[in-house]
Design an enzyme around this catalytic site. Structure first.
Site, PDB file in Angstrom:
ATOM      1  N   GLY A  83       0.803  -1.188   0.015  1.00 46.51           N
ATOM      2  CA  GLY A  83      -0.064  -0.108  -0.113  1.00 46.51           C
ATOM      3  C   GLY A  83       0.656   1.256   0.054  1.00 46.51           C
ATOM      4  CB  CYS A  84      -0.419   4.865   0.369  1.00 46.46           C
ATOM      5  SG  CYS A  84      -1.652   4.679  -0.803  1.00 46.46           S
ATOM      6  CG  PHE A  85       3.057   1.690   4.480  1.00 47.54           C
ATOM      7  CD1 PHE A  85       4.301   0.686   4.562  1.00 47.54           C
ATOM      8  CD2 PHE A  85       1.901   1.123   4.585  1.00 47.54           C
ATOM      9  CE1 PHE A  85       4.206  -0.557   4.577  1.00 47.54           C
ATOM     10  CE2 PHE A  85       1.973  -0.327   4.906  1.00 47.54           C
ATOM     11  CZ  PHE A  85       3.066  -1.187   5.021  1.00 47.54           C
ATOM     12  CB  ALA A  86       5.214   0.224   0.030  1.00 49.26           C
ATOM     13  CG  PHE A 109       1.268   9.258   5.735  1.00 47.71           C
ATOM     14  CD1 PHE A 109       2.079   9.356   6.740  1.00 47.71           C
ATOM     15  CD2 PHE A 109       1.376  10.109   5.129  1.00 47.71           C
ATOM     16  CE1 PHE A 109       2.560  10.483   7.322  1.00 47.71           C
ATOM     17  CE2 PHE A 109       2.011  11.729   5.158  1.00 47.71           C
ATOM     18  CZ  PHE A 109       2.494  11.594   6.395  1.00 47.71           C
TER      19      PHE A 109
END
EC number: 2.3.1.74
Length: 389
Positions: free
Chosen positions: A163-166, A373
């Site tokens: 997801g978006c934190f990666a 995040f």
């Protein structure tokens, strides 16, 4: 007789992990955000849902996004009507697209990074590939190794469904690989295609609609290594420290589930509020060792999950508007490309800093922060040190 400690010492690099090149790529199909609601409701046969369309139009208007790039063209969607229908079984069709296109887009970005780096690709020792778009075996890391013609002995790490934190995670992992393996050159690739999440609108699932208004396609690649060869490799940013944390009371705030209908997207809590409430703690933990407590004295790269997250972080920390300029620029020009976003922002920042003659790759400042995040809620915090331009 040599000792284990001597072997370990010989294996370690001297200096910090350093970003030496950045490349980005997008599909050629560009969609204009102002006309997207008309197109989206037409292509998904939902034009009769007028109230929902008005709601979606407002979401797009408030998104601060001007345009996005998408592999899914009208032609592809007409050939695959199940992808357009809300919650129709469509995983096979989606997978057929992403298992080919994710490595392909990643290759485009990687070739640009390798070209900037200026070294033969045979010197790449490690590959870290990250995508939230589909899963396969052998993975996108294997496909990219073949597409680029990397050595068969390259050490691969495949990260799916982060997801978006990666974008922060890949930097943290690459830092450890580069600093603990002398001479290592790590190719990091994040490649995202919305073919897994695209679907028609539904009155009862408005959080899915938020995703339809925000997500875009893109791939970014970077080369990371310690001890750059003087005059041969050009350092851009040094990775000083990297940490990951789960935010308290945030379970279920962002969820994604791979189902017969593709990847479903759920926003269950006040994500901007949870992030802005906890961000100060992450900053203090990261920057206290450096004696830094003025958040306007550092440069900023924050994953642009959406405009509300950026607005609330800005407000909570009293950031000057220019602090998130590079972040907002990437959101405006590309939308939310999940893991690839922060690497696009790094690229935008170093290019703008050079163009404006600001003295360092970090807008003329020495120290900076990169935030990811995403689901969990998980926060990745990376402390960066800029390099003189």
């Amino acid at each position: 007789m040599v000792t284990v400690e001597e072997i370990r010492r010989a294996q370690r690099a001297e200096g910090p992990a350093t970003i030496m090149a950045i490349g980005t790529a997008t599909p050629s199909n560009c969609v204009d955000q102002s006309t997207y609601p008309d197109y989206y409701f037409r292509i998904t046969n939902s034009e009769h849902k007028t109230e929902l369309k008005e709601k979606f139009q407002r979401m797009c208007d408030k998104s601060m996004i001007k345009k996005r790039y998408m592999h899914l063209t009208e032609e592809i969607l007409k050939e695959n009507p199940n992808i357009c229908e809300y919650m129709a079984p469509s995983l096979d069709a989606r997978q057929d697209i992403v298992v080919v296109e994710v490595p392909k887009l990643g290759k485009e970005a990687a070739q640009k990074a390798i070209k900037e780096w200026g070294q033969p690709k045979s010197k790449i020792t490690h590959l870290v590939f990250c995508t939230t778009s589909g899963v396969d075996m052998p993975g996108a890391d294997y496909q990219l190794t073949k597409l680029l013609g990397l050595r068969s002995s390259v050490k691969r790490l495949m990260m799916y469904q982060q997801g978006c934190f990666a974008g922060g995670t890949v930097l943290r992992l690459a830092k450890d690989l580069a600093e603990n393996n002398k001479g290592a050159r790590v190719l990091v690739v994040c490649s995202e295609i919305t073919a897994v999440t695209f679907r028609g609108p539904n009155d009862t699932h408005l959080d899915s609609l938020v995703g339809q208004a925000l997500f875009g396609d893109g791939a970014a690649a970077i080369i990371i290594g310690s001890d750059p060869l003087p005059g041969v490799e050009r350092p851009l940013f040094e990775l000083v420290s990297a940490s990951q944390t789960l935010l308290p009371d945030s379970e279920g705030a962002i969820d994604g589930h791979l189902r017969e209908v593709g990847l479903t997207f759920h926003l269950l809590k006040d994500v901007p509020g949870l992030i802005s409430k906890n961000i100060q703690k992450s900053l203090v933990e990261a920057f206290q060792p450096l004696g830094i407590s003025d958040w306007n004295s550092i440069f900023w790269i924050a994953h642009p999950g959406g405009p509300a997250i950026l607005d609330q972080v800005e407000l909570k920390l009293g950031l000057k508007p220019e602090k998130l300029r590079a972040t907002r620029h990437v959101l405006s020009e590309y939308g939310n490309m999940s893991s690839a976003c922060v690497l696009f922002i790094l690229d935008e920042m170093r290019k703008a800093s050079s163009k404006e003659g600001l003295g360092t790759t970090g807008e003329g400042l020495e120290w900076g922060v990169l935030f990811g995040f995403g689901p969990g809620l998980t926060v990745e915090t990376v402390v960066l040190h800029s390099v003189s331009t």
